[in-house]
Enzyme design. Structure first.
Site, short mmCIF file in Angstrom:
data_model
loop_
_atom_site.label_atom_id
_atom_site.label_comp_id
_atom_site.label_asym_id
_atom_site.label_seq_id
_atom_site.Cartn_x
_atom_site.Cartn_y
_atom_site.Cartn_z
N GLN B 265 0.84 -1.19 0.00
CA GLN B 265 0.00 0.00 0.00
C GLN B 265 0.88 1.25 0.00
O GLN B 265 0.63 2.20 -0.74
CB GLN B 265 -0.91 -0.01 1.23
CG GLN B 265 -2.22 0.69 1.02
CD GLN B 265 -2.91 0.22 -0.24
OE1 GLN B 265 -3.31 1.05 -1.03
NE2 GLN B 265 -3.02 -1.07 -0.49
N HIS B 268 2.33 2.95 -3.21
CA HIS B 268 1.49 3.68 -4.16
C HIS B 268 1.83 5.17 -4.17
O HIS B 268 1.82 5.81 -5.21
CB HIS B 268 0.01 3.57 -3.77
CG HIS B 268 -0.67 2.39 -4.38
ND1 HIS B 268 -0.83 2.25 -5.73
CD2 HIS B 268 -1.25 1.29 -3.84
CE1 HIS B 268 -1.46 1.12 -6.00
NE2 HIS B 268 -1.72 0.52 -4.86
N GLU B 333 -10.22 1.06 3.19
CA GLU B 333 -10.42 0.63 1.80
C GLU B 333 -10.12 -0.88 1.67
O GLU B 333 -10.96 -1.65 1.20
CB GLU B 333 -9.48 1.44 0.91
CG GLU B 333 -9.61 1.13 -0.57
CD GLU B 333 -8.51 1.81 -1.38
OE1 GLU B 333 -7.52 2.30 -0.78
OE2 GLU B 333 -8.62 1.81 -2.62
N HIS B 334 -8.93 -1.27 2.09
CA HIS B 334 -8.53 -2.69 2.06
C HIS B 334 -8.37 -3.18 3.49
O HIS B 334 -7.65 -2.55 4.27
CB HIS B 334 -7.17 -2.86 1.37
CG HIS B 334 -7.12 -2.33 -0.02
ND1 HIS B 334 -6.57 -1.10 -0.32
CD2 HIS B 334 -7.54 -2.85 -1.20
CE1 HIS B 334 -6.65 -0.89 -1.63
NE2 HIS B 334 -7.23 -1.93 -2.19
N ASP B 367 -6.03 -6.83 -5.99
CA ASP B 367 -5.80 -5.69 -6.87
C ASP B 367 -5.82 -6.09 -8.34
O ASP B 367 -6.20 -5.30 -9.20
CB ASP B 367 -4.42 -5.07 -6.59
CG ASP B 367 -4.46 -4.10 -5.44
OD1 ASP B 367 -5.57 -3.81 -4.95
OD2 ASP B 367 -3.38 -3.65 -5.02
N HIS B 426 -53.66 15.59 -7.20
CA HIS B 426 -53.23 14.23 -6.87
C HIS B 426 -54.44 13.43 -6.36
O HIS B 426 -54.66 12.28 -6.76
CB HIS B 426 -52.17 14.26 -5.77
CG HIS B 426 -50.80 14.63 -6.25
ND1 HIS B 426 -50.48 15.89 -6.68
CD2 HIS B 426 -49.66 13.90 -6.36
CE1 HIS B 426 -49.18 15.92 -7.04
NE2 HIS B 426 -48.68 14.72 -6.84
#
Lengths: 437, 437
Positions: B265, B268, B333-334, B367, B426
């Site tokens: 991670q 990145h 996220e992960h 991934d 209506h």
């Protein structure tokens, strides 16, 4: 005198006339944007104190503490108990049908699922409810108790534990039907605040108002701008534009029914749009005659007239097929297939918030009690978005369990691609799981 | 030297330290906002000419016409054919697994459904694909072919007819793996444009670039701001923040595997966040030792080091239960459950983009090729949002067909509620469907 524009698809100017009539764009007013940004920042910084000040300034409601802006469960129940029996029964009947529809929706598309592939790897998705959501309910002239049901019930069915309602009460005037609907729908807490300050309180939390995970429900330009800005900090549903109805008619429905269906959209708002598409010119003339006959008796005739004259349109098409194709271009919020063969046309209809099939299915039944949600995508956004639903109050987590065997094949593929992207740690993490032999 | 922050939940300053370390907020830079607003307005007004100018200015790519910025299918196929066999095979194997997972997803939660209630009323939802979508693929240092697969394949499985890819190619430099992935994923058309101008071209359409219904895919701050602004005109997926991994470890996984997962991670981006939660202090020390041992050999060691020192954190918890509770607060996220009893802990995990179960399930397998999507909610948005999926490329239309009998009961309920809201048309539309007797 209500005279919606008349168009024919055979006219050489149809394309231009059609586009001009359909055109609508949300005015992104820079002054509103800036005002909203300031309010959001202020509430984020000063919390309750800021909310109290804005509530006094914008709603003319001065109180000493946030506690005075909370509606108790006792107050909600008292509002319900105080209604005429007919209204209590109608609210409960509507709530029961809306609940039952959304339970079917959850079962059809909102359950967790997993499978194992040949090498024993487990894959799937776990579906879980949001923890806490905020529901914005407009106050004043557009205070709709039915919207309370339509927002709160799907959240409940999804399994959301806490539902926080905000509803502005200008000058302290409370709408008993709205409070009663909050009781019937099982809202957890309710605050009489509105505008951008209410959105900010829900998004960031204050000492009194708990921060939520998502905010749903319609509102004015300030509310819309605030929702757009807090998107990311919390989830939001959609930015609603004026309401629309499109009636696809083959001429088999009594013309007064269709005229009244067009009114039922037009009466919402001068910007609301009512569209009739029909291959039968004589029928269009009959609907126009019914519009003229019925209008004078309508209590909201001024709004209806302005809406129909300003944005209404009756379009004569070559065929029902062409009418369906035009409907797809519009992607209307409400689409009535007013035909005695609705299932012949339904497969041709690609984009719409809700499709009402057959002459007995007036849009107003859907608005209140048929079961499906009445919070629907407007302004052509049905091209890419959906009715509010249980899925808006759920989220998904992917589930992956790679077996030792699976890690051998997957690891080699992942390593090749990861090296290709220049991400060596990704590749090595996969390679560490390969058997050393 | 990479030394992620060490915290213990028993420390009196844990709450404050934890919050400070987790804090991240997207900088909403007013200058970027204004620049993006100008670019969007300009492309909306001048179309291709504006796109050409911005592409020259920002990407250093000068061409005479938009045609020169389109990648032909021949060019995409040539890129694929030109790859080493190993990369071709890996791309195809990954694509096949991603496709098969998303087909299962569509079957589990993306099919139309209807039922009839006791009085013959039909209710349900029709699920249909979007007509045309745009996929934003970043160029330059973060050009990931796997992202092409992860965006295009769910759109294909959903049934989207046209998939338009945009990918900036600064100074005209094309990434053959990205082009090959577009070929494998079956992208319909591709343009070498990027930034806010590409988002504008997709949202509004130009003479050359067709207007799409939704734009997905990650990008830099300009792209994110542009997506936020065009939301409503088109759909968007989400606004992505820095990537994150959270490893819940019980100490049973080899420590070097976990260290490498944290690296995968961290590599990145310097802002990426790697978190370890573990009740075993000795194990945390072993992971730290592995971090130190492995780091020097990593080609991206500078980025990893900055990321781990700036945002990484190793948290010693009282128990696995407490670790799960902290993970829910982070909503990563992960989320790797690096335990020999992953199914004991999985039910405690409420909020995460993807959950990787067991020591063999490294995040990097997910991934690239396990099957589930790698486009996942970041920065805690897993509290309210989901992985990119088939459902992002579909939308729903409610279906309602009220029988004549159903109109009698529903009409009375709707009329009571409509009169209660002051919407007489209506009510009357419902009453027109009541039998006159």
């Amino acid at each position: 005198m209500a005279k919606p524009l008349r168009l024919s698809t055979t006219s050489p100017t149809f394309e231009a006339d059609f586009k001009a009539r359909l055109h609508w764009s949300a005015d992104t007013d820079a002054a509103i944007e800036q005002r909203v940004a300031d309010i959001l920042a202020d509430v984020q910084k000063r919390g309750d104190a800021a909310v109290l000040e804005y509530t006094e300034r914008f709603d003319g409601l001065k109180v000493d503490s946030m506690a005075a802006l909370e509606l108790t469960q006792t107050e909600l129940k008292a509002a319900f108990d105080g209604l005429p029996a007919e209204q209590r029964d109608a609210l409960q009947a509507a709530a029961a049908r809306v609940r039952s529809y959304h339970e079917a929706q959850k079962k059809a598309s909102g359950e967790s699922w997993t499978y194992r592939d040949a090498d024993g790897t487990l894959l799937g998705q776990k579906v879980t409810p949001l923890d806490r959501v905020g529901i914005y309910v407009p106050g004043g002239k557009a205070a709709y108790p039915s919207s309370v049901l339509m927002n709160a019930i799907p959240a409940h069915v999804a399994g959301v534990e806490e539902i926080i309602m905000v509803v502005p009460t200008p000058k302290g005037e409370k709408n008993p039907l709205v409070l009663a609907a909050a009781y019937v729908a099982g809202v957890s807490r309710a605050f009489t605040i509105g505008g951008a300050q209410a959105v900010a309180a829900l998004a960031y939390g204050t000492a009194t108002v708990p921060a939520v995970d998502k905010i749903t429900g319609p509102g004015n330009a300030y509310v819309a701008a605030a929702k757009r800005r807090v998107f990311g900090t919390v989830g939001i549903d959609m930015i609603a534009g004026p309401s629309e109805i499109l009636v696809l008619a083959d001429g088999s429905t009594p013309a007064d029914w269709v005229a009244m269906d067009l009114f039922s959209q037009a009466e919402h708002d001068e910007l609301a749009q009512s569209v009739l598409l029909c291959p039968d010119a004589a029928y269009i003339a009959r609907v126009q005659a019914e519009i003229e006959r019925l209008l004078p008796q309508m209590p909201r005739k001024d709004i209806i007239e302005k809406s129909l004259n300003g944005r209404g349109v009756l379009i004569h098409t070559r065929s029902m097929e062409e009418a369906c194709a035009i409907s797809n271009r519009i992607a209307p919020e409400h689409l009535e297939v007013s035909s005695n063969e609705p299932h012949k046309w339904e497969p041709l209809l690609k984009h719409a918030g809700a499709i009402f099939l057959g002459a007995f299915t007036s849009e107003s039944l859907g608005d209140y009690c048929a079961g499906p949600n009445h919070v629907l995508p407007t302004s052509g956004t049905a091209r890419f978005s959906s009715p509010l639903g249980v899925y808006d109050f759920q989220k998904r987590s992917s589930l992956i369990e790679v077996s030792e065997q699976g890690a051998q094949t997957l690891g080699k593929i992942a390593a090749v691609l990861a090296y290709g992207e220049g991400l060596q740690a990704h590749a090595m993490a996969a390679e560490f799981r390969l058997k050393k032999d």
